[in-house]
Design an enzyme around this catalytic site. Structure first.
Site, short mmCIF file in Angstrom:
data_model
loop_
_atom_site.label_atom_id
_atom_site.label_comp_id
_atom_site.label_asym_id
_atom_site.label_seq_id
_atom_site.Cartn_x
_atom_site.Cartn_y
_atom_site.Cartn_z
N LYS A 1 0.83 -1.21 0.00
CA LYS A 1 0.00 0.00 0.00
C LYS A 1 0.86 1.25 0.00
O LYS A 1 0.63 2.19 -0.77
CB LYS A 1 -0.89 0.00 1.25
CG LYS A 1 -1.55 1.35 1.54
CD LYS A 1 -2.38 1.32 2.80
CE LYS A 1 -1.64 1.59 4.09
NZ LYS A 1 -1.37 3.01 4.39
N ASN A 2 1.87 1.26 0.88
CA ASN A 2 2.63 2.50 1.04
C ASN A 2 3.62 2.76 -0.09
O ASN A 2 4.29 3.79 -0.12
CB ASN A 2 3.33 2.52 2.41
CG ASN A 2 2.31 2.67 3.53
OD1 ASN A 2 1.15 3.05 3.27
ND2 ASN A 2 2.70 2.40 4.75
N ARG A 35 1.02 14.54 12.94
CA ARG A 35 1.35 14.29 11.53
C ARG A 35 1.53 15.58 10.74
O ARG A 35 0.79 15.89 9.80
CB ARG A 35 0.31 13.36 10.91
CG ARG A 35 0.16 12.10 11.74
CD ARG A 35 -0.44 10.97 11.02
NE ARG A 35 0.39 10.41 9.98
CZ ARG A 35 0.03 9.37 9.25
NH1 ARG A 35 -1.13 8.81 9.47
NH2 ARG A 35 0.82 8.88 8.32
N ASP A 62 4.56 0.42 12.12
CA ASP A 62 3.34 -0.22 11.59
C ASP A 62 3.18 -1.67 12.04
O ASP A 62 2.20 -2.32 11.71
CB ASP A 62 3.34 -0.16 10.05
CG ASP A 62 3.21 1.27 9.54
OD1 ASP A 62 2.83 2.15 10.32
OD2 ASP A 62 3.50 1.50 8.35
N CYS A 104 -4.28 12.92 13.04
CA CYS A 104 -5.18 11.77 13.04
C CYS A 104 -4.97 11.02 14.34
O CYS A 104 -4.24 11.49 15.21
CB CYS A 104 -4.93 10.88 11.83
SG CYS A 104 -3.36 10.04 11.88
N ARG A 133 -8.82 -0.07 4.37
CA ARG A 133 -7.91 0.89 3.72
C ARG A 133 -6.61 0.21 3.31
O ARG A 133 -5.96 0.66 2.37
CB ARG A 133 -7.55 2.03 4.70
CG ARG A 133 -8.65 3.04 4.92
CD ARG A 133 -8.13 4.16 5.81
NE ARG A 133 -6.73 4.41 5.49
CZ ARG A 133 -5.77 4.59 6.38
NH1 ARG A 133 -6.04 4.60 7.65
NH2 ARG A 133 -4.54 4.82 6.00
#
Ligand code: EPZ
Length: 418
Positions: free
Chosen positions: A22-23, A122, A305, A117, A397
């Protein structure tokens, strides 16, 4: 809203095929803004964040088409717009990475200022500092961040912290700038190296990605390319921890083991048998684990993560484990949710102390972010009684075919509508 109901499952057996990262793919899609020809991206995970980024590109005037299940073809805009719509930008923080390529390609960009968030403030100050060094006039007004430059000119930029997003954004702004840009104290995450490789295939001249100094020599224009997204190391790590906690014997396939060294080392320390092959990692666990100490760090350190998944592990392991989070200010929201299941966790500032050996019980819990959601599923694998996980839009997501892959190794999981 949908929920996931997970019941005690284990031991787990079988294989899990890992999807594209994803990243990485989100940045490759953003980088396509710079291309004057067609880009075909392979191994694209079908995720909510990817769909949002696709909508952003379409709103900018580009063509985005799924040409196969995991292949996306992106065509350049006839007339590129420079203001991604607010409704899309505020749905995904990563949309800030469209700013660098828009500035690089057109000299202007305007988008909604991303807020904080659940995991922290961030900030984007390092992104903006980098753009300013390249000659962009940056303004933050009325909830928007905008930049304008007659032309971008290379410079040396020292990042106070090796921010992944800032390094990527500056790199994308710099590939078409005049002269040479040097990013010092750059992030070294593998997804960023994937982006540099993609940019070089478009015709850019980026050297040093994966080290702390990246040198970008500006070129006149960029063409198109075909590129395969690298495997998702965090998705892989998540299934590895699931196998460790539930016990069993799981082969995680299509990974780059070099990207998972910290995770492998910590699983071995916890008492698992982990065998590393060229593109696969085999995890064998009795489910009897030792609590471990973890400190999150920029790559190649232990990834933030993966922190929540290891909190699930230490909650049920023998002894006391600690987690020190150094990347985000507030990434322990999941501790409260684990506590609802009977885990004993004390959070003190940037550290969490986990008293292992808890017999977890199923409960109603909520995903506070993407990785926290996956970690709750892991805890539910060994909890007595069903666990219902709410707010699973976070999980959608970032995990491709999540339930399908989990069911494939024996997890009892179902999605229910409300
Ligand atoms: C990327 O976020 C990932 N997201 C995150 O993935 C990941 O946790 C993070 O890198 C760290 O590895 C994407 O790639 C889309 P950072 P990013 O800029 O780029 C501070 C997931 O679950 N900072 O390296 O936003 C910032 O506040 C996630 O997939 C500044 O102070 O990460 C944070 O504390 C979530 N100023 C720290 O640096 C800046 O200008 C790390 O942020 C930029 C960042």
């Amino acid at each position: 809203m949908d929920k996931l109901v997970v019941r005690k499952s284990g031991p787990l057996h079988g294989e899990v095929l890992i999807s594209g990262a994803k990243n990485s793919v989100l940045k490759l899609m953003a980088a396509s803004i710079l291309a004057e020809d067609v880009c075909v991206i392979e191994n694209v995970p079908n995720l909510q964040d990817v769909r949002v980024m696709a909508e952003i590109l379409v709103a900018l005037g580009m063509g985005v088409e799924w040409t196969k299940r995991n292949e996306m073809t992106i065509t350049p805009a006839k007339e590129l717009k420079t203001e991604p719509p607010y409704e899309l930008v505020q749905r995904m923080r990563a949309s800030i990475v469209t700013m660098g390529p828009l500035l690089g390609r057109t000299g202007q960009a305007r988008l909604a200022q991303p807020g904080g968030c659940a995991i922290g403030e961030r900030k984007i100050d390092l992104h903006l500092k980098g753009f300013a060094a390249l000659g962009v006039d940056v303004k933050q007004t009325h909830g928007c961040v905008e930049g304008y430059a007659e032309k971008l000119v290379g410079d040396t930029i020292y990042l106070d912290f090796p921010s992944v997003g800032a390094t990527e954004n500056i790199m994308m702004a710099a590939v078409l700038a005049e002269g040479v840009t040097t990013i010092e104290n750059a992030a070294k995450e593998p997804e960023l190296t994937d982006l540099a490789n993609f940019l070089n295939k478009l015709g850019a001249n980026v050297k040093g990605a994966g080290t702390d100094t990246i040198r970008i020599k500006g070129v006149e224009s960029l063409g198109g390319t075909r590129h395969m997204v690298l495997p998702d190391r965090i998705e892989a790590g998540t299934y590895m921890v699931a196998a460790a906690v539930a016990g069993g014997d799981v082969m995680v396939k299509n990974v780059m083991p070099n990207h998972l060294k910290a995770v492998v080392a910590k699983l071995q320390e916890a008492g698992c048998e982990v065998d590393v092959f060229d593109e696969d990692i085999h995890v064998k666990s009795s489910g009897q684990l030792n609590a471990i100490d973890i400190k999150t760090l920029p790559f190649p350190g232990f990834p933030t993560d993966m922190q929540a998944q290891f909190m699930a592990l230490s909650s049920v392991a023998e002894g006391v484990g600690t987690i020190t989070e150094t990347i985000f200010e507030n990434r322990f929201m999941h501790a409260t949710e684990f506590s609802l299941m009977g885990a004993q966790i004390k959070v003190e500032g940037h550290s969490a102390i986990i008293q292992g050996g808890s017999a977890l019980e199923g409960a109603n819990v909520k995903a506070t972010d993407l990785r926290a959601g996956a970690a709750l599923v892991i805890a539910a694998l060994v909890a007595d009684g069903p666990t219902t996980i709410h707010n699973i839009y976070h999980i959608d997501r970032g995990y491709d075919l999540f339930e399908e892959k989990l069911r494939g190794i024996g997890v009892n999981i179902e999605r229910v509508g409300s």
